[in-house]
Write a protein that holds these residues in place. Structure first.
Motif, PDB file in Angstrom:
ATOM      1  N   LEU B  86       1.860  -2.859   3.388  1.00 48.67           N
ATOM      2  CA  LEU B  86       0.485  -2.888   2.887  1.00 48.67           C
ATOM      3  C   LEU B  86      -0.504  -2.847   4.043  1.00 48.67           C
ATOM      4  O   LEU B  86      -1.528  -2.166   3.989  1.00 48.67           O
ATOM      5  CB  LEU B  86       0.281  -4.159   2.057  1.00 48.67           C
ATOM      6  N   LEU B  87      -0.155  -3.573   5.117  1.00 52.42           N
ATOM      7  CA  LEU B  87      -1.010  -3.560   6.303  1.00 52.42           C
ATOM      8  C   LEU B  87      -1.126  -2.140   6.834  1.00 52.42           C
ATOM      9  O   LEU B  87      -2.220  -1.670   7.174  1.00 52.42           O
ATOM     10  CB  LEU B  87      -0.418  -4.479   7.385  1.00 52.42           C
ATOM     11  N   GLY B  88      -0.017  -1.419   6.859  1.00 46.18           N
ATOM     12  CA  GLY B  88      -0.021  -0.052   7.351  1.00 46.18           C
ATOM     13  C   GLY B  88      -0.887   0.852   6.494  1.00 46.18           C
ATOM     14  O   GLY B  88      -1.626   1.692   6.999  1.00 46.18           O
ATOM     15  N   GLN B  89      -0.781   0.670   5.194  1.00 47.51           N
ATOM     16  CA  GLN B  89      -1.582   1.515   4.309  1.00 47.51           C
ATOM     17  C   GLN B  89      -3.071   1.217   4.478  1.00 47.51           C
ATOM     18  O   GLN B  89      -3.892   2.133   4.551  1.00 47.51           O
ATOM     19  CB  GLN B  89      -1.173   1.287   2.858  1.00 47.51           C
ATOM     20  N   ASN B  90      -3.404  -0.070   4.551  1.00 48.54           N
ATOM     21  CA  ASN B  90      -4.806  -0.448   4.764  1.00 48.54           C
ATOM     22  C   ASN B  90      -5.344   0.181   6.040  1.00 48.54           C
ATOM     23  O   ASN B  90      -6.453   0.713   6.077  1.00 48.54           O
ATOM     24  CB  ASN B  90      -4.942  -1.975   4.848  1.00 48.54           C
ATOM     25  N   ALA B  91      -4.530   0.106   7.109  1.00 55.38           N
ATOM     26  CA  ALA B  91      -4.967   0.646   8.392  1.00 55.38           C
ATOM     27  C   ALA B  91      -5.181   2.151   8.288  1.00 55.38           C
ATOM     28  O   ALA B  91      -6.188   2.691   8.753  1.00 55.38           O
ATOM     29  CB  ALA B  91      -3.933   0.330   9.461  1.00 55.38           C
ATOM     30  N   GLU B 347      -9.840  -3.981   2.351  1.00 53.43           N
ATOM     31  CA  GLU B 347      -9.432  -5.244   2.960  1.00 53.43           C
ATOM     32  C   GLU B 347      -9.907  -5.244   4.413  1.00 53.43           C
ATOM     33  O   GLU B 347     -10.274  -4.195   4.948  1.00 53.43           O
ATOM     34  CB  GLU B 347      -7.905  -5.382   2.922  1.00 53.43           C
ATOM     35  N   TRP B 348      -9.854  -6.411   5.078  1.00 50.82           N
ATOM     36  CA  TRP B 348     -10.389  -6.474   6.436  1.00 50.82           C
ATOM     37  C   TRP B 348      -9.608  -5.584   7.410  1.00 50.82           C
ATOM     38  O   TRP B 348     -10.167  -5.091   8.387  1.00 50.82           O
ATOM     39  CB  TRP B 348     -10.431  -7.910   6.944  1.00 50.82           C
ATOM     40  N   GLN B 349      -8.291  -5.380   7.113  1.00 50.65           N
ATOM     41  CA  GLN B 349      -7.515  -4.528   8.026  1.00 50.65           C
ATOM     42  C   GLN B 349      -8.073  -3.106   8.035  1.00 50.65           C
ATOM     43  O   GLN B 349      -8.108  -2.449   9.080  1.00 50.65           O
ATOM     44  CB  GLN B 349      -6.029  -4.488   7.630  1.00 50.65           C
ATOM     45  N   SER B 350      -8.524  -2.634   6.854  1.00 49.07           N
ATOM     46  CA  SER B 350      -9.119  -1.304   6.794  1.00 49.07           C
ATOM     47  C   SER B 350     -10.423  -1.295   7.570  1.00 49.07           C
ATOM     48  O   SER B 350     -10.712  -0.369   8.325  1.00 49.07           O
ATOM     49  CB  SER B 350      -9.387  -0.903   5.342  1.00 49.07           C
ATOM     50  N   ALA B 351     -11.234  -2.352   7.394  1.00 46.27           N
ATOM     51  CA  ALA B 351     -12.511  -2.422   8.098  1.00 46.27           C
ATOM     52  C   ALA B 351     -12.284  -2.429   9.603  1.00 46.27           C
ATOM     53  O   ALA B 351     -13.007  -1.772  10.366  1.00 46.27           O
ATOM     54  CB  ALA B 351     -13.272  -3.680   7.669  1.00 46.27           C
ATOM     55  N   MET B 352     -11.272  -3.176  10.055  1.00 46.52           N
ATOM     56  CA  MET B 352     -10.996  -3.290  11.483  1.00 46.52           C
ATOM     57  C   MET B 352     -10.462  -1.980  12.044  1.00 46.52           C
ATOM     58  O   MET B 352     -10.840  -1.565  13.130  1.00 46.52           O
ATOM     59  CB  MET B 352      -9.964  -4.406  11.692  1.00 46.52           C
ATOM     60  N   ALA B 353      -9.566  -1.317  11.290  1.00 48.85           N
ATOM     61  CA  ALA B 353      -9.031  -0.029  11.746  1.00 48.85           C
ATOM     62  C   ALA B 353     -10.154   1.010  11.792  1.00 48.85           C
ATOM     63  O   ALA B 353     -10.222   1.835  12.702  1.00 48.85           O
ATOM     64  CB  ALA B 353      -7.918   0.434  10.803  1.00 48.85           C
TER      65      ALA B 353
END
Lengths: 306, 422
Positions: B86-91, B347-353
């Motif tokens: 999920l982290l990978g997809q968000n990124a 999610e925040w991971q998308s915002a950060m990426a």
């Protein structure tokens, strides 16, 4: 605990607390019953074909997703359970057709590889269809709880009840029906069974359907407690293989006893020891049993395995 | 004859279908997002190219206006598969969105960005080979990733050897910036910053006398645990640690752990768990009716956690530094675009990426082209993105502005901000 800050006090828990033991016992039996559902199918297939189906975990996953889809569509958990059973059965027969039947004439190593491949294909398929997002599987049994010294959700009780019913039913069918007899016959001696007028191909399909049905039911029962995601079948597969080894390959009674055994170990070890020990203990036990009693912890009756 | 075909035909057709599916399904370049962004690309690119051809902007702040179009390749190293997929997809969503915007807005002049995606599976060994592949085969000049802290730590020597900069967009382990490695940048608040806020909350607001730990056995989990213990020591706290549970990322059944927690009776439970495990954990907490407040790091994100955990999320308190429904106009624009492109809130991971990609875009705008130039530009950068102001200190760790770290409480599917860092 105090290795980092020796001056900070820590409090030891009373391990021989009766409440704790009772809770771990009940939980162990419930986990064990869900493992028994999964392991029974695996051991049945081994009894018939001499093959471990490495895509068995994906039957659990397929059942969970199938149940989830039906639950989302109809909001009826009973239908979802039935749907899970059916999708598990269909998926299992599909695996038999695609990965096992074409290579049955070769060495026993081939189905190992092909079922492993099917496992990867099914996982990737679920990944592509449903995405990596885990999904919640909500049933009307998750929230209500009963207090039997500690609170547990009705879903867990349902797991125990349904497992008992399904396992008991299949066990009785194998012991007392003609189809069950045919299954045992093919497990003993395939060619002799054929000579008796039994069609081994049909029996194989039936066995796969049963194993898929049981695994699918397990998926729809435990899915709501965790989350449903494409790789959710991997851990159950490992546990099921361990159970099949402990209980004796192809031995149904052995699988049930070993499943309960493993469930109890997980519960008690997980409750009292640092968590990293649980898997170690289980697999050390596995190795020990294989060395001392290769046919499994249940004494094998020499005349039949199933 | 038929028997031969029937037993072999079906599997062959099946395998053929599978091969075709996987061939069509995979790609390693930026995907096409649907919706508002692509509709405006045509207009923006024509306007931008005429503007850049006629301008004579000074070289220090603008991209080279003339010359042939160049492609710059950046790498996204993240867990595409595995427990942390999920982290990978968000990124990937965040990076793809940013690349689309950068390429279509023309702010990079005649430079086009391309993304090569490599899978680190959140494991140190896979991360090392993923980074190696990105640098040697894909020939990227900068990397966004790896994802998990353990993966980042494994990648550090390789980044140093090849002198390629990387932005660890989701790794909280303090060890990363304490390592002295000049090529890794960390744009998110690290575990020490995160637990400082939580530790103060536990000590001063909850006034907890006992606390239990339930953490994953990774650099992130153990690091946060140690940082929290350190914070309690700094606060001269008399808090007692009544349970210290460390588990693998594969654990799904939390009932035995709940039994231990019930026996230990903590006033609060601090967790460092993946999203899936967090959901399973709070569901078990709800089932066993454990009354202690559950505290978590940013790992659970928002709003997916509330959607998956339902009522079990009520009362949990966790850290956040990005909320998609914030009033900030940059965040609003980003969230709307993300929702239109991917059908859910970021999610925040998308915002950060996303911000990490935009950071690289900024360095390119300043004229950086080689990995070393990009690294040097990142070291002195000051950029305001959807996650706020980003600038790095001498250790390449984020400079934490006051008010950037929030701690939020969950109730009925929504979160309220309890407080911020000072």
């Amino acid at each position: 605990m105090s290795d980092l800050w020796p001056d900070i006090e820590t409090r030891e828990i009373e391990i021989l607390n009766l409440e704790v033991i009772w809770a771990q016992l009940v939980n162990g039996i419930i986990i064990g019953s869900s493992y028994a559902l999964i392991a029974m199918g695996l051991t049945l297939i081994y009894g018939i074909l001499g093959v471990i189906n490495f895509a068995h975990g994906e039957l659990v996953m397929g059942g969970a997703y199938g149940g989830l889809l039906i639950m989302n569509a109809t909001n009826n958990y009973l239908l979802a359970l039935l749907g899970a059973i059916v999708s598990g059965a269909i998926l299992a027969v599909g695996i038999e057709r695609i990965a096992i039947r074409p290579v049955r004439k070769g060495t026993l190593l081939l189905p190992l590889i092909t079922t492993l491949g099917m496992s990867l294909i099914l996982q990737s398929g679920a990944f592509l269809i449903f995405g990596p997002n885990p999904q919640a599987f909500n049933t009307p049994f998750i929230e209500p709880v009963v207090n039997i010294g500690f609170t547990l959700s009705l879903q867990r009780i349902l797991i125990l009840v349904v497992s008992l019913v399904l396992i008991g039913g299949i066990y009785a069918a194998i012991r007392f029906t003609y189809a069950g007899k045919a299954l045992r016959a093919v497990a003993q001696d395939r060619e002799a069974a054929r000579l008796m007028g039994i069609n081994p191909e049909l029996v194989v399909i039936l066995t796969f359907a049963i194993s898929g049905a049981l695994a699918g039911a397990a998926g729809a029962l435990i899915g709501p407690l965790l989350l449903v995601f494409p790789t959710m079948g991997q851990l159950p597969l490992l546990k099921a293989v361990a159970i099949v080894v402990l209980g004796g390959f192809g031995n149904i009674e052995g699988a049930i006893v070993a499943a309960l055994f493993i469930g109890l170990i997980e519960s008690f070890a997980g409750g009292f020891l640092p968590n990293q020990w649980v898997d170690t203990i289980i697999f050390v036990l596995l190795i020990a049993v294989l060395i001392v009693r290769p046919t499994g912890i249940i004494r094998e009756r020499l005349e039949e395995n199933v | 004859m038929w028997k031969f075909f029937s037993s072999h035909l079906l599997p062959c057709l099946f395998l053929l279908a599978t091969l075709l599916l996987t061939a069509c399904g995979s790609d390693s370049t930026a995907t096409q997002p649907v919706g508002a962004i692509s509709a405006t690309t045509a207009n923006n690119s024509t306007q931008a190219s005429t503007a850049s051809n006629s301008s004579q902007a000074p070289a220090t702040t603008a991209v080279a206006a003339s010359g042939p179009a160049t492609t710059i390749k950046i790498g996204l190293v993240s867990p595409t598969t595995g427990t942390n997929a999920l982290l990978g997809q968000n990124a990937k969503y965040g990076v793809d969105l940013a690349v689309k915007e950068l390429n279509s807005s023309g702010e990079l002049g005649n430079v086009k960005l391309e993304v090569a995606v490599e899978d680190d599976k959140c494991s140190p060994t896979d991360a090392a080979s993923a980074i190696q592949k990105a640098i040697e085969q894909d020939q990227v000049v900068a990397i966004i990733g790896p994802g998990c802290s353990s993966a980042v730590l494994a990648a550090l020597p390789i980044l140093d050897q090849n002198k390629v900069p990387a932005l660890a967009y989701a790794a909280s382990s303090a060890k990363i910036t304490e390592s002295g490695n000049q090529y890794i940048f960390r744009p998110i608040p690290d575990e020490i910053m995160q637990v400082k806020v939580l530790g103060d909350y536990i000590q001063n607001d909850l006034k907890a006398k006992t606390i239990a730990f339930v953490v994953e056995q990774t650099d992130a989990g153990l690091g946060a645990r140690q940082a929290l213990m350190q914070r309690f020591k700094e606060l001269n706290s008399n808090i007692k640690f009544v349970e210290d549970i460390q588990i693998s990322q594969q654990v799904t059944d939390f009932t035995p752990i709940l039994t231990r927690l019930e026996a230990a009776k903590p006033d609060a439970v601090f967790t460092v768990l993946l999203l899936q495990q967090g959901v399973a954990f709070v569901k078990a907490v709800q089932e066993r009716q454990l009354k202690a407040p559950i505290l978590a790091t940013v790992a659970w994100g928002y709003p997916l956690f509330e959607q998956l955990a339902g009522k079990a999320a009520d009362g949990t308190v966790r850290i956040a530094f990005f909320l998609p429904e914030s009033d900030d106009p940059l965040v609003k624009k980003f969230s709307t675009g993300f929702q239109a492109a991917y059908g859910r809130a970021p999610e925040w991971q998308s915002a950060m990426a996303y911000d990490s990609t935009k950071l690289l875009g900024e360095t390119i705008k300043k004229g950086a082209r080689t990995p070393q130039q990009i690294r040097d530009a990142l070291a002195t950068i000051k950029y305001t993105g959807v996650t706020g102001l980003i600038s790095f200190d001498q250790k390449n760790n984020i400079n934490l502005a006051p008010g950037k770290l929030l701690y939020i409480k969950s109730q009925d599917g929504k979160v309220t901000i309890l407080g911020k860092n000072q």
